[in-house]
Design an enzyme around this catalytic site. Sequence first.
Site, PDB file in Angstrom:
ATOM      1  N   THR A   1       0.819  -1.209   0.000  1.00 55.07           N
ATOM      2  CA  THR A   1       0.000   0.000   0.000  1.00 55.07           C
ATOM      3  C   THR A   1       0.855   1.262   0.000  1.00 55.07           C
ATOM      4  O   THR A   1       0.541   2.239  -0.700  1.00 55.07           O
ATOM      5  CB  THR A   1      -0.948   0.011   1.220  1.00 55.07           C
ATOM      6  OG1 THR A   1      -1.853  -1.102   1.123  1.00 55.07           O
ATOM      7  CG2 THR A   1      -1.749   1.293   1.296  1.00 55.07           C
TER       8      THR A   1
ATOM      9  N   SER B   1      -7.242  -0.773  -6.435  1.00 59.22           N
ATOM     10  CA  SER B   1      -6.785  -1.036  -5.078  1.00 59.22           C
ATOM     11  C   SER B   1      -5.322  -1.454  -5.171  1.00 59.22           C
ATOM     12  O   SER B   1      -4.878  -1.958  -6.214  1.00 59.22           O
ATOM     13  CB  SER B   1      -7.611  -2.160  -4.439  1.00 59.22           C
ATOM     14  OG  SER B   1      -6.972  -2.666  -3.275  1.00 59.22           O
ATOM     15  N   THR B   2      -4.578  -1.247  -4.100  1.00 56.41           N
ATOM     16  CA  THR B   2      -3.217  -1.783  -4.067  1.00 56.41           C
ATOM     17  C   THR B   2      -3.227  -3.267  -4.388  1.00 56.41           C
ATOM     18  O   THR B   2      -2.313  -3.783  -5.046  1.00 56.41           O
ATOM     19  CB  THR B   2      -2.587  -1.575  -2.666  1.00 56.41           C
ATOM     20  OG1 THR B   2      -2.460  -0.171  -2.418  1.00 56.41           O
ATOM     21  CG2 THR B   2      -1.224  -2.234  -2.566  1.00 56.41           C
ATOM     22  N   ASN B   3      -4.287  -3.945  -3.960  1.00 57.72           N
ATOM     23  CA  ASN B   3      -4.318  -5.405  -4.042  1.00 57.72           C
ATOM     24  C   ASN B   3      -4.526  -5.951  -5.445  1.00 57.72           C
ATOM     25  O   ASN B   3      -4.349  -7.156  -5.660  1.00 57.72           O
ATOM     26  CB  ASN B   3      -5.396  -5.946  -3.108  1.00 57.72           C
ATOM     27  CG  ASN B   3      -5.179  -5.478  -1.680  1.00 57.72           C
ATOM     28  OD1 ASN B   3      -4.101  -4.999  -1.340  1.00 57.72           O
ATOM     29  ND2 ASN B   3      -6.201  -5.611  -0.855  1.00 57.72           N
TER      30      ASN B   3
ATOM     31  N   THR C   1      34.780 -38.413 -11.404  1.00 61.14           N
ATOM     32  CA  THR C   1      33.551 -38.591 -10.627  1.00 61.14           C
ATOM     33  C   THR C   1      33.933 -38.575  -9.159  1.00 61.14           C
ATOM     34  O   THR C   1      34.911 -39.195  -8.756  1.00 61.14           O
ATOM     35  CB  THR C   1      32.862 -39.933 -10.968  1.00 61.14           C
ATOM     36  OG1 THR C   1      33.773 -41.013 -10.741  1.00 61.14           O
ATOM     37  CG2 THR C   1      32.422 -39.953 -12.424  1.00 61.14           C
TER      38      THR C   1
ATOM     39  N   SER D   1      45.576 -10.680  -5.535  1.00 65.04           N
ATOM     40  CA  SER D   1      46.028 -10.659  -4.149  1.00 65.04           C
ATOM     41  C   SER D   1      46.734  -9.353  -3.840  1.00 65.04           C
ATOM     42  O   SER D   1      47.425  -8.786  -4.687  1.00 65.04           O
ATOM     43  CB  SER D   1      46.973 -11.826  -3.882  1.00 65.04           C
ATOM     44  OG  SER D   1      47.517 -11.749  -2.585  1.00 65.04           O
TER      45      SER D   1
END
Length: 465
Positions: A99, A138-140, A185, A316
Amino acid sequence: MQIRIEKDLLGEKEIDNSSYFGINTKRALENFNLGGKTVNLNLIKEIALIKKAAAIVNEDLKELPEDKAEAIIKASEEVMEGNFNDQFFLSAFQGGAGTSTNMNVNEVIANRAIEILGGKKGDYNLVHPLNDVNMSQSTNDVYPTALRISAIRSIRRLSSCLADLQEELQVKENEFSDIIKLGRTQLMDALPMMVGQGFGAYAKAIARDRWRIYKVEERLREVNIGGTAIGTGLNATNKFIYEITDVLQDLTGLGIARSDYPMDVTQNCDIFVEVSGLLKSLAVNLLKISNDLRILNSGPVGGIGEIILPKVQSGSTIMPGKVNPVIAEMTAQVSIRVISNDTAITMASSSGQLELNAFTPLIAECLLESLELLEKTVIIFREKCIKGIKVNEENCRKNLEASTALATALVHYIGYDKAGKLAEKALKEHKTIREILYEEEVLPREKIDEIINPYQLTKPGIPGI
């Protein structure tokens, strides 16, 4: 500094008169004073797009006077163009299901529209943030619709970047197709393989990610705009509900579709979990590939050193000449971030109650961050890492010849146990399998060379037959 006084149901607030936001935004700034992450500007621009679409529809339906509607449309476009980015700095982590963000956009657009009409900021009799800019919304329904549009745009860009990465990996697959190396592996010596085969496997993984992410856009196209507060559409007419979806289609060029059940889209956020899950799958593959490259690049003396990653910066502050695989490391870190974002999205999406999810701002922040990070990372990974990879053929041959992995080729001829004993002897005496086989005269020398020809061992079938 000139100030203006704005009022709401809680009282009055002083607002710097140079600010386009109003009292609702001011309260949110005070309430969510977290610093750091602010609301994603791409989300802001899509909310402004929805305000423009709503004004167009409300003007067409005669709900807004032409001059007021045109001012709102112009102000919305300016927000979309980024002219008022400095007015949007609310914390990404806020209560209220978004909102405060919606009101921030409403207030900025209203005050800019007031200026366009010749008034002074704060004179909401000319243009009201709620009555006019937020009319029939609406915000929703605004916030999740904006999030879906923003996510679709990002998904399209990311999918295109993944296609480029897949292509670059396939270039490396072909470039290194005749260079043989030792496969591994569980980090231990395994069978021979072509360097290109490894890159081909990476390309296949990225191809799956590209296709999955490309297809998931379809799931985001269904929007709840017009559903207003809980999806029932109260305070929005049927004409508005149907027309605004059409306008959004025209403005975005996207296949936006009106939900046939807006209450579902309003309260349920599982689609964002689905999208995030696919982004997590991509992150998993990028993390695996980047870590593989770091291992194969390790050295240059004390590690495997079979591939050489591009050198992009000194590594580094104390060890001269050290160069680190920083692009692969960055890719790995972004991948970890995306995976952690997926956890946040999962928890937030499952934390909604009844007709609304109050944690949509967290979902939006994490989802859009993941999309943007992945898009930029994939571009950098391709350009600064994958494209410049070289192979140390000498190290590849040396590691392969020194390994006992070639003993696997003998199983068909002398059995697993005897082949294992020869491999153990080769390790103990620091000799190659070939040397041990020659010494033991297990098979004729010509047959031995035929069987343990590494190039035959990278293909299906029984070597030597």
